[in-house]
Design a protein around this motif. Structure first.
Motif, mmCIF file in Angstrom:
data_model
loop_
_atom_site.group_PDB
_atom_site.id
_atom_site.type_symbol
_atom_site.label_atom_id
_atom_site.label_comp_id
_atom_site.label_asym_id
_atom_site.label_seq_id
_atom_site.Cartn_x
_atom_site.Cartn_y
_atom_site.Cartn_z
ATOM 1 N N ASP A 98 0.851 -1.186 0.000
ATOM 2 C CA ASP A 98 0.000 0.000 0.000
ATOM 3 C C ASP A 98 0.891 1.241 0.000
ATOM 4 O OD1 ASP A 98 -2.523 -1.456 0.400
ATOM 5 O OD2 ASP A 98 -1.590 -2.036 2.289
ATOM 6 N N GLY A 99 0.589 2.179 -0.870
ATOM 7 C CA GLY A 99 1.356 3.422 -0.913
ATOM 8 C C GLY A 99 2.696 3.323 -1.623
ATOM 9 N N SER A 116 -0.412 3.422 -8.437
ATOM 10 C CA SER A 116 -1.307 4.275 -9.240
ATOM 11 C C SER A 116 -0.510 5.376 -9.930
ATOM 12 C CB SER A 116 -2.395 4.900 -8.359
ATOM 13 O OG SER A 116 -3.130 3.881 -7.715
ATOM 14 N N ASP A 151 -3.530 -1.975 -11.704
ATOM 15 C CA ASP A 151 -3.022 -1.778 -10.346
ATOM 16 C C ASP A 151 -3.399 -3.035 -9.578
ATOM 17 O OD1 ASP A 151 -2.570 0.937 -11.003
ATOM 18 O OD2 ASP A 151 -3.344 1.618 -9.068
ATOM 19 N N ARG A 152 -2.437 -3.850 -9.276
ATOM 20 C CA ARG A 152 -2.588 -5.127 -8.575
ATOM 21 C C ARG A 152 -3.164 -6.217 -9.477
ATOM 22 N NH1 ARG A 152 -1.237 -4.662 -3.474
ATOM 23 N NH2 ARG A 152 -1.715 -2.821 -2.246
ATOM 24 N N ARG A 206 3.433 7.393 3.167
ATOM 25 C CA ARG A 206 2.852 7.901 1.916
ATOM 26 C C ARG A 206 1.340 7.774 1.895
ATOM 27 N NH1 ARG A 206 6.658 5.601 -2.906
ATOM 28 N NH2 ARG A 206 8.530 6.799 -2.439
ATOM 29 N N ILE A 236 11.684 6.431 -11.709
ATOM 30 C CA ILE A 236 11.089 5.088 -11.788
ATOM 31 C C ILE A 236 10.334 4.946 -13.109
ATOM 32 C CG2 ILE A 236 9.387 3.525 -10.757
ATOM 33 C CD1 ILE A 236 10.006 4.925 -8.056
HETATM 34 N N1 LIG Z 1 8.436 7.708 -6.081
HETATM 35 C C1 LIG Z 1 7.708 8.447 -5.231
HETATM 36 N N2 LIG Z 1 8.336 9.280 -4.377
HETATM 37 C C2 LIG Z 1 7.626 10.007 -3.471
HETATM 38 N N3 LIG Z 1 6.287 9.981 -3.349
HETATM 39 C C3 LIG Z 1 5.604 9.163 -4.177
HETATM 40 C C4 LIG Z 1 6.280 8.357 -5.152
HETATM 41 N N4 LIG Z 1 5.353 7.634 -5.823
HETATM 42 C C5 LIG Z 1 4.162 7.969 -5.293
HETATM 43 N N5 LIG Z 1 4.303 8.906 -4.313
HETATM 44 C C6 LIG Z 1 3.238 9.491 -3.477
HETATM 45 O O1 LIG Z 1 2.890 8.497 -2.505
HETATM 46 C C7 LIG Z 1 1.472 8.425 -2.347
HETATM 47 C C8 LIG Z 1 0.988 7.016 -2.702
HETATM 48 O O2 LIG Z 1 1.201 6.801 -4.117
HETATM 49 P P1 LIG Z 1 0.171 5.948 -4.971
HETATM 50 O O3 LIG Z 1 -1.227 6.342 -4.670
HETATM 51 O O4 LIG Z 1 0.628 5.986 -6.386
HETATM 52 O O5 LIG Z 1 0.473 4.516 -4.352
HETATM 53 P P2 LIG Z 1 -0.354 3.168 -4.516
HETATM 54 O O6 LIG Z 1 0.671 2.083 -4.524
HETATM 55 O O7 LIG Z 1 -1.267 3.251 -5.677
HETATM 56 O O8 LIG Z 1 -1.157 3.158 -3.177
HETATM 57 P P3 LIG Z 1 -2.478 2.283 -2.784
HETATM 58 O O9 LIG Z 1 -1.979 0.916 -2.477
HETATM 59 O O10 LIG Z 1 -2.972 2.989 -1.567
HETATM 60 O O11 LIG Z 1 -3.397 2.348 -3.968
HETATM 61 C C9 LIG Z 1 0.886 9.507 -3.231
HETATM 62 O O12 LIG Z 1 0.693 10.657 -2.438
HETATM 63 C C10 LIG Z 1 1.960 9.751 -4.276
HETATM 64 O O13 LIG Z 1 1.943 11.059 -4.775
#
Ligand SMILES: Nc1ncnc2c1ncn2[C@@H]1O[C@H](COP(=O)(O)OP(=O)(O)OP(=O)(O)O)[C@@H](O)[C@H]1O
Ligand SMILES: [Mg+2]
Length: 221
Positions: free
Chosen positions: A26-27, A31, A109-110, A159, A205
Motif C-alpha cells: 500500500d502506498g 497508481s 493496479d494489482r 505515503r 522510476i
Molecule cells: N516515487 C515516489 N516518491 C515520493 N512519493 C511518491 C512516489 N510515488 C508515489 N508517491 C506518493 O505516494 C502516495 C501514494 O502513491 P500511490 O497512490 O501511487 O500509491 P499506490 O501504490 O497506488 O497506493 P495504494 O496501495 O494505496 O493504492 C501519493 O501521495 C503519491 O503522490
C-alpha cells in the motif's frame, strides 16, 4: 484515461496487446506509475486501458466494498482469498482479455501476486494454494510484465497518510511479510518482473519502467 480507440493508421499497433501489472505494498506508488506509463504510451499512439483489482468491474466494485470496508475480522481468511479470486475471474473474463484481444495495452493496479503476497504470505494460507486458486480463476493468464514497486513498510505507511482501509490498518510486520512475499515471487521468475526501488523519485522510476515496456513492445511488433 481509459481509451477504447484503436491506434491511428501508422501509429504503433499491436496484434495481441500487452498486459502489465503494477504490484507492491500500500502506498508504494502503483497508481502513480501506472498513470505515468499510460500517459507515455498514449503519447506514442497506443490504446491504453487502466484498471485495478479489486474493483475493475461493476461486480468487482461490490466485492471491493465487501473486502476493504468491513469491520476488522469481518472476512475470514479463506473467504477473503475466494472473494479476491472471484473479482479477478470476472475482471479478466469481462475486461482484461477482451481488451488484449483488441490489441490494447492493459495496465492493472494489482493482480495475482497481491493475492499470493497478502493472503498467501501474510495470512498464512498456502502460497501455492492461493496462486493455484487465482490461476484457475483467470484460466492461466499471467502478465507479460509485472512491475514490483518495492518500498519499506514504514515508507508506504507515511505515503498513505491518515486514510486506512481494513488491510492497510494491519501493523508494519504484516506489511513486511507482504513485501517479502512479492520479492519471493519476483525471484522465482525474474524474466517476467521488473523490481524497482520505489523510494526513488517517481519520474526516475517511470523512465526505468518505460524503457522495459518499450523493449517488450518492440519485440511484439
Ligand atoms: N516515487 C515516489 N516518491 C515520493 N512519493 C511518491 C512516489 N510515488 C508515489 N508517491 C506518493 O505516494 C502516495 C501514494 O502513491 P500511490 O497512490 O501511487 O500509491 P499506490 O501504490 O497506488 O497506493 P495504494 O496501495 O494505496 O493504492 C501519493 O501521495 C503519491 O503522490
Ligand atoms: Mg493505488
Amino acid at each position: 484515461m481509459t481509451s477504447q480507440t484503436p491506434p491511428e493508421p501508422g501509429a504503433p499497433g499491436l496484434g495481441r496487446g500487452l498486459f502489465v501489472a503494477f504490484e507492491g505494498g500500500d502506498g508504494a506508488g502503483k497508481s502513480t506509475q501506472s498513470g505515468l506509463l499510460g500517459a507515455w504510451l498514449e503519447r506514442q499512439g497506443y490504446a491504453v486501458r487502466h484498471t485495478r483489482e479489486p474493483g475493475g468491474t461493476e461486480l468487482g466494485r461490490q466485492i471491493r466494498e465487501l473486502l476493504l470496508h468491513g469491520e476488522d475480522g469481518s472476512v475470514s481468511p479463506r473467504a477473503e482469498a475466494l472473494l479476491f479470486a472471484a473479482d479477478r475471474a470476472h475482471h479478466v473474463a469481462s475486461l482484461v482479455r477482451p481488451a488484449l484481444e483488441q490489441g490494447e495495452v492493459v495496465l492493472t493496479d494489482r493482480y495475482l501476486d497481491s493475492s499470493v503476497a497478502y493472503q498467501g504470505a501474510a495470512r498464512a494460507l498456502g502460497h501455492e494454494e492461493v496462486r493455484e486458486l487465482s490461476l484457475w480463476a483467470v484460466e492461466g493468464l499471467v502478465p507479460d510484465l509485472t512491475v514490483l514497486l518495492d518500498v519499506p513498510a514504514e515508507l508506504g505507511r507515511e505515503r498513505r497518510g491518515e486514510v486506512h482501509d481494513r488491510l492497510e490498518r494491519e501493523a508494519d510486520d504484516f506489511h513486511d511479510r507482504v513485501r517479502r512475499g512479492f520479492l519471493d515471487l519476483a525471484a522465482r521468475e525474474p524474466g517476467r518482473y521488473l523490481v524497482v526501488d520505489a523510494t526513488r523519485p517517481a519520474e526516475e522510476i517511470a523512465a526505468t519502467v518505460a524503457a522495459r515496456v518499450g523493449e517488450l513492445l518492440g519485440a511484439l511488433r
